[in-house]
Design a protein around this motif. Structure first.
Motif, PDB file in Angstrom:
ATOM      1  N   ARG A 462       0.826  -1.208   0.000  1.00 19.85           N
ATOM      2  CA  ARG A 462       0.000   0.000   0.000  1.00 19.85           C
ATOM      3  C   ARG A 462       0.861   1.259   0.000  1.00 19.85           C
ATOM      4  O   ARG A 462       0.602   2.213  -0.742  1.00 19.85           O
ATOM      5  N   SER A 463       1.903   1.238   0.822  1.00 17.11           N
ATOM      6  CA  SER A 463       2.774   2.405   0.918  1.00 17.11           C
ATOM      7  C   SER A 463       3.492   2.668  -0.402  1.00 17.11           C
ATOM      8  O   SER A 463       3.589   3.811  -0.852  1.00 17.11           O
ATOM      9  N   LEU A 464       3.975   1.608  -1.041  1.00 14.96           N
ATOM     10  CA  LEU A 464       4.635   1.772  -2.345  1.00 14.96           C
ATOM     11  C   LEU A 464       3.672   2.363  -3.365  1.00 14.96           C
ATOM     12  O   LEU A 464       4.027   3.277  -4.127  1.00 14.96           O
ATOM     13  N   LEU A 478       5.599 -13.238  -2.445  1.00 13.98           N
ATOM     14  CA  LEU A 478       5.659 -13.554  -1.025  1.00 13.98           C
ATOM     15  C   LEU A 478       4.261 -13.576  -0.420  1.00 13.98           C
ATOM     16  O   LEU A 478       3.930 -14.454   0.390  1.00 13.98           O
ATOM     17  N   VAL A 479       3.411 -12.622  -0.829  1.00 10.04           N
ATOM     18  CA  VAL A 479       2.033 -12.583  -0.336  1.00 10.04           C
ATOM     19  C   VAL A 479       1.281 -13.836  -0.752  1.00 10.04           C
ATOM     20  O   VAL A 479       0.650 -14.529   0.066  1.00 10.04           O
ATOM     21  N   ILE A 480       1.354 -14.158  -2.050  1.00  8.26           N
ATOM     22  CA  ILE A 480       0.583 -15.286  -2.579  1.00  8.26           C
ATOM     23  C   ILE A 480       1.049 -16.611  -1.976  1.00  8.26           C
ATOM     24  O   ILE A 480       0.237 -17.454  -1.567  1.00  8.26           O
ATOM     25  N   LYS A 481       2.350 -16.801  -1.896  1.00  4.14           N
ATOM     26  CA  LYS A 481       2.851 -18.063  -1.342  1.00  4.14           C
ATOM     27  C   LYS A 481       2.486 -18.212   0.130  1.00  4.14           C
ATOM     28  O   LYS A 481       2.209 -19.323   0.604  1.00  4.14           O
ATOM     29  N   THR A 482       2.457 -17.101   0.866  1.00  9.08           N
ATOM     30  CA  THR A 482       2.052 -17.166   2.270  1.00  9.08           C
ATOM     31  C   THR A 482       0.574 -17.518   2.381  1.00  9.08           C
ATOM     32  O   THR A 482       0.174 -18.320   3.236  1.00  9.08           O
ATOM     33  N   LEU A 483      -0.240 -16.926   1.511  1.00 10.44           N
ATOM     34  CA  LEU A 483      -1.667 -17.245   1.509  1.00 10.44           C
ATOM     35  C   LEU A 483      -1.917 -18.708   1.172  1.00 10.44           C
ATOM     36  O   LEU A 483      -2.708 -19.392   1.840  1.00 10.44           O
ATOM     37  N   VAL A 484      -1.244 -19.201   0.154  1.00 10.80           N
ATOM     38  CA  VAL A 484      -1.434 -20.596  -0.270  1.00 10.80           C
ATOM     39  C   VAL A 484      -0.922 -21.554   0.795  1.00 10.80           C
ATOM     40  O   VAL A 484      -1.550 -22.575   1.101  1.00 10.80           O
ATOM     41  N   GLN A 485       0.226 -21.200   1.397  1.00  9.53           N
ATOM     42  CA  GLN A 485       0.830 -22.059   2.418  1.00  9.53           C
ATOM     43  C   GLN A 485      -0.126 -22.291   3.587  1.00  9.53           C
ATOM     44  O   GLN A 485      -0.132 -23.356   4.204  1.00  9.53           O
ATOM     45  N   HIS A 486      -0.967 -21.286   3.874  1.00 10.19           N
ATOM     46  CA  HIS A 486      -1.892 -21.391   5.000  1.00 10.19           C
ATOM     47  C   HIS A 486      -3.344 -21.542   4.536  1.00 10.19           C
ATOM     48  O   HIS A 486      -4.277 -21.273   5.309  1.00 10.19           O
ATOM     49  N   HIS A 499      -8.258  -6.359  -7.173  1.00 11.67           N
ATOM     50  CA  HIS A 499      -7.008  -5.787  -7.716  1.00 11.67           C
ATOM     51  C   HIS A 499      -6.107  -5.201  -6.626  1.00 11.67           C
ATOM     52  O   HIS A 499      -5.418  -4.195  -6.854  1.00 11.67           O
ATOM     53  N   VAL A 500      -6.142  -5.808  -5.469  1.00 10.09           N
ATOM     54  CA  VAL A 500      -5.188  -5.421  -4.429  1.00 10.09           C
ATOM     55  C   VAL A 500      -3.778  -5.803  -4.867  1.00 10.09           C
ATOM     56  O   VAL A 500      -2.811  -5.093  -4.604  1.00 10.09           O
ATOM     57  N   LEU A 501      -3.702  -6.945  -5.560  1.00 10.44           N
ATOM     58  CA  LEU A 501      -2.445  -7.373  -6.177  1.00 10.44           C
ATOM     59  C   LEU A 501      -2.489  -6.958  -7.638  1.00 10.44           C
ATOM     60  O   LEU A 501      -3.363  -7.395  -8.385  1.00 10.44           O
ATOM     61  N   LEU A 507       2.926 -12.565 -12.283  1.00 14.54           N
ATOM     62  CA  LEU A 507       1.943 -12.956 -11.284  1.00 14.54           C
ATOM     63  C   LEU A 507       0.955 -13.960 -11.879  1.00 14.54           C
ATOM     64  O   LEU A 507       0.558 -14.931 -11.204  1.00 14.54           O
ATOM     65  N   ALA A 508       0.560 -13.738 -13.129  1.00 12.63           N
ATOM     66  CA  ALA A 508      -0.341 -14.679 -13.795  1.00 12.63           C
ATOM     67  C   ALA A 508       0.312 -16.051 -13.924  1.00 12.63           C
ATOM     68  O   ALA A 508      -0.334 -17.083 -13.711  1.00 12.63           O
ATOM     69  N   CYS A 509       1.586 -16.075 -14.260  1.00 11.39           N
ATOM     70  CA  CYS A 509       2.301 -17.360 -14.373  1.00 11.39           C
ATOM     71  C   CYS A 509       2.399 -18.048 -13.014  1.00 11.39           C
ATOM     72  O   CYS A 509       2.301 -19.277 -12.923  1.00 11.39           O
TER      73      CYS A 509
END
Length: 631
Positions: A462-464, A478-486, A499-501, A507-509
Motif C-alpha cells: 500500500r505504501s509503495l 511472497l504474499v501469494i505463497k504465504t496465503l497458499v501455504q496457509h 485488484h489489491v495485487l 503474477l499470472a504465471c
C-alpha cells in the motif's frame, strides 16, 4: 546506562604534546591542525593534523611570544603573529626561500586581532579598525593588498567551510557584519543584529564571541547565538538562537533551541545535528532543526532526546614508565580544560588530545518512542541503513496494535525512496538507498502469525502504491505463497478480484503454477492476462498447454489475432490430444482462413503443415479436404 550514550569521542584521536610540556597550544579550524609551541632559544613547533601527511615539526627563530600560528591550505605557507602590528610568513614550498618575511597592517594605529587563510595564497588580516585582504607571493616574499574595509571591530569568527568572516561591531557588539571570500574576491554581505536579552536598567549586556559560533547545517550557513537569559527576565533558561546567513539577501532568525536550564554551554555540529554540551551536569543535548515543530514564524525546538553524557572514554598510557598491564586512565569528560571548535572537534590541551565527536544511532531507537519522529531523525543521518532496518524489524515483531506504526515506518521510508527515484531520473547524484532492499518481512520468523505477516506485506505494498513506486514481483509472490501455504484461498481470491495485487505476467504465471493446489487459480490467471491486453501470446500458450485448443482458438478470434497465428502450433496441439474430431475442426478452421485470405484453402510451404495435411488425409480421406471456391 552505557547503551543510552548516543554521543562518543572518536576511537583514534589526534594526540599532541599536552599543555604541561609546551608554552602554547593553537588550533587551526581550516586545516584541523593542532600547533604545540615551545619557546626558549629557538621556538619548536609540532603540528598534528587528522592524518600523518598533515603532521610536521620544525623550529623558528624566537622573536617573541606567538599569538597566532596557522598554515595555508596544503601546508604551503606558514603565518605567525607575534605582535599587534604585523604577521610573519615562512615558505614551506620546496625550492622556495625559507627566510621569514613580514607584512604590517596598512591601517595606522590599528591592532591585528588575528588572521584567516581563505586560499593557499590568500589571507585576511582582521584588525580593530577593519579587515585587509592580501594575496601572498611566496616566490617574491611579499604580499599585495587586494581589498580593505574600514569598520570598528570588537572580535571576529571565521567559517572555513564557506570562507565567511563575521565581524562584531558597535559598543554592544551585537551588530554583525559578514564578509565572503572566493577566488581573490571579497564581498560584503548583509549585516544583521543579534537580539540581546532585556535586562533592567541601568544594566547593559554586550555580545561576547564565546556565545557565537558559525557552522553549516543541512548545507546552509547559520550563526548560532547562545542566549543566556537574565534571572530577572521572564525565563531563566538559556536557548540557542539560529540565524540563517545566506550568501545573498538578509540574515534572518530561523530557529530557537530550548535548553531548559542555565549554566556554561558549548556547541558542536555533528551530522547536521546541533549538540549543546552543559558543563555543570556533564551532559549533552541534541537538536535536529529539520524535525518539524508546530508552525510559527520562528521554529522552536525541544531536544530530540533526553540529556545524556558522552560515552566514557579511556586514555591509554604511554611512555617509558608505563607497566604493560596498567589499565587505561578514564578521561575527564566535560573538563574545564576542554576547548570546543566547529563543527565537531573537542580538544583537551591538558591531556594533549583532539577528538572528533560522533553520534551513535542505535541507542536512539529505544530513547525516541515516536517511531514516525524516529524515522524522520534516522533518515537524515549518515550510516543509518542498518539502524533503520532494526526499526523495521522491531516494528514487525508481531505485537498487536503495531500495524499503524508499521504503516508510518513504511511511509517515511518510501517517501525518501520516492525522492531518491525522482532525483535519479533527473540524473542527480544522491545518497539514498533502495528502500526495497531488505525491508520485506521474513515469513519464517518464529512467533509471528501468518496473518500479521500478510498484513505487514500489504501495508508495504500500500505504501509503495501511495508514493507511486513500482511494486517488485517478489513482494506479490511472497504474499501469494504465504496465503497458499496457509490455505487462505478466499483471501487470495479477494485480493485478485479487487485488484489489491496488481496485474502482471509474472503474477499470472505464478497463479498458473498453483492450479494443482487451487484449481480456480487457472481461471484467475487467464482473467489477469486478458486484463493486461498485452499478454495474448501467453494466454494462447497457457490454453494450448492445457489442451484447451478450441478455447485458445476462440480467444485469438476474440482479440482479432486469428489471421496471424501459426496454424502449425494449433494443429500440433490438436493432434496431441488424440481427439480426431477436434483435429478435424481445427484443420478445417485454418483451411477456411486460408481461403478467406488467399482464395485457396491450401497451406503455404512456409507454414510447415505438410505432415498435418498427410495426417488429415489418412484420417478422413482426400475427398474431405476443402476445395478452392469458384467465383
Amino acid at each position: 546506562m552505557s547503551e543510552e550514550h548516543y554521543l562518543e569521542l572518536c576511537e583514534n584521536p589526534v594526540q599532541f604534546e599536552h599543555a604541561s610540556s609546551v608554552n602554547n597550544v593553537f588550533f587551526d579550524e581550516a586545516n584541523k591542525q593542532v600547533f604545540a609551541v615551545r619557546s626558549g632559544g629557538a621556538t619548536g613547533v609540532v603540528v598534528k593534523g587528522p592524518d600523518d601527511k598533515s603532521s610536521v615539526a620544525f623550529r623558528m627563530d624566537d622573536k617573541g611570544e606567538v599569538k597566532c600560528i596557522k598554515f595555508s591550505i596544503g601546508n604551503k605557507i606558514l603565518a605567525v603573529q607575534r605582535t599587534s602590528k604585523s604577521v610573519d610568513f615562512i615558505n614551506f614550498i620546496p625550492d622556495y626561500p625559507h627566510t621569514e618575511f613580514t607584512q604590517e597592517c596598512k591601517t595606522k594605529n590599528a591592532s591585528v586581532l588575528g588572521f584567516c587563510w581563505t586560499n593557499w595564497n590568500e589571507i585576511v588580516f582582521i584588525t580593530d579598525q577593519g579587515i585587509e585582504f592580501y594575496q601572498v607571493f611566496p616566490d617574491k616574499r611579499s604580499l599585495k593588498l587586494l581589498k580593505s574595509q574600514s569598520i570598528n571591530v570588537n572580535w571576529y569568527q571565521y567559517c572555513p567551510e564557506t570562507a565567511v568572516i563575521l565581524l562584531s561591531t558597535t559598543v554592544q557588539g551585537n551588530i554583525l557584519q559578514p564578509f565572503a571570500f572566493r577566488s581573490g574576491t571579497m564581498s560584503k554581505m548583509s549585516k544583521f543584529e543579534i537580539e540581546l536579552p532585556v535586562v533592567p536598567k541601568p544594566a547593559k549586556l554586550s555580545l561576547s564571541e564565546r556565545d557565537i559560533a558559525m557552522a553549516t547545517i543541512y548545507g546552509q550557513l547559520h550563526v548560532m547565538y547562545l542566549k543566556h537569559h537574565s534571572r530577572t527576565a521572564n525565563s531563566t533558561s538559556a536557548e540557542v538562537v539560529l540565524y540563517h546567513l545566506p550568501r545573498e539577501g538578509a540574515c534572518k532568525k530561523s530557529h530557537v533551541l530550548k535548553l531548559n536550564t542555565t549554566g556554561k554551554f558549548a556547541l558542536n555540529i555533528v551530522d547536521n545535528l546541533v549538540v549543546v554540551h552543559h558543563q555543570s551536569s556533564q551532559t549533552s543535548l541534541i537538536f535536529d532543526i529539520k524535525l518539524k515543530e508546530p508552525d510559527c514564524a520562528v521554529n522552536t525546538h525541544q531536544p530530540v532526546l533526553p540529556a545524556r553524557s558522552i560515552h566514557p572514554y579511556r586514555i591509554p598510557l604511554s611512555g617509558p614508565a608505563v607497566v604493560p598491564s596498567q589499565p587505561p586512565v578514564p578521561c575527564q569528560l566535560y573538563s574545564s580544560s576542554w576547548s570546543v571548535f566547529q563543527p565537531d572537534i573537542i580538544i583537551s590541551a591538558s591531556e594533549g588530545y583532539l577528538w572528533y565527536l560522533q553520534v551513535k544511532l542505535p541507542p536512539t531507537v529505544n530513547l525516541l518512542q515516536d517511531k514516525g519522529k524516529l524515522m524522520d531523525f534516522l533518515l537524515r543521518r549518515r550510516d543509518c541503513k542498518m539502524v533503520i532496518l532494526s526499526v523495521c524489524s522491531q516494528s514487525t515483531a508481531g505485537r498487536r496494535g503495531v500495524l499503524p506504526v508499521v504503516a508510518t515506518v513504511f511511509d517515511k521510508l518510501n517517501q525518501v525512496y520516492k525522492e531518491y527515484l525522482e532525483a535519479e531520473q533527473r540524473g542527480a547524484e544522491t545518497s539514498g538507498q533502495n528502500s526495497e532492499e531488505g525491508t520485506s518481512t521474513n515469513t519464517q520468523r518464529r512467533g509471528v502469525s501468518h496473518k500479521f505477516i500478510i498484513a505487514v506485506l500489504m501495508e508495504y505494498i500500500r505504501s509503495l502504491n501511495q508514493f507511486q513506486i513500482t511494486v517488485q514481483h517478489y513482494l506479490y509472490e511472497l504474499v501469494i505463497k504465504t496465503l497458499v501455504q496457509h490455505n487462505l484461498f478466499y483471501m487470495l481470491h479477494q485480493f485478485l478480484q479487487y485488484h489489491v495485487l496488481s496485474d502482471s505476467k509474472p503474477l499470472a504465471c505464478l497463479l498458473l503454477s498453483l492450479e494443482s493446489t487451487y484449481p480456480p487459480a487457472h481461471q484467475l490467471s487467464l482473467d489477469m492476462l486478458k486484463r493486461l491486453s498485452t499478454a495474448n501470446d501467453e494466454i494462447v500458450e497457457v490454453l494450448l498447454s492445457k489442451q484447451q485448443v478450441l478455447g485458445a482458438l476462440r480467444f485469438i478470434r476474440s482479440v482479432g489475432g486469428h489471421d496471424n497465428v501459426s496454424a502449425r502450433k494449433f494443429l500440433d496441439a490438436a493432434r496431441q490430444t488424440g481427439d480426431q474430431m477436434l483435429f478435424y475442426t481445427v484443420f478445417r478452421s485454418f483451411q477456411q482462413r486460408n481461403q478467406r485470405l488467399r482464395g485457396s484453402p491450401g497451406f503455404n510451404p512456409g507454414e510447415h503443415c505438410e505432415e498435418h495435411v498427410v495426417h488429415f488425409k489418412q484420417l478422413f480421406g482426400e475427398q474431405a479436404l476443402m476445395k478452392p471456391s469458384t467465383v
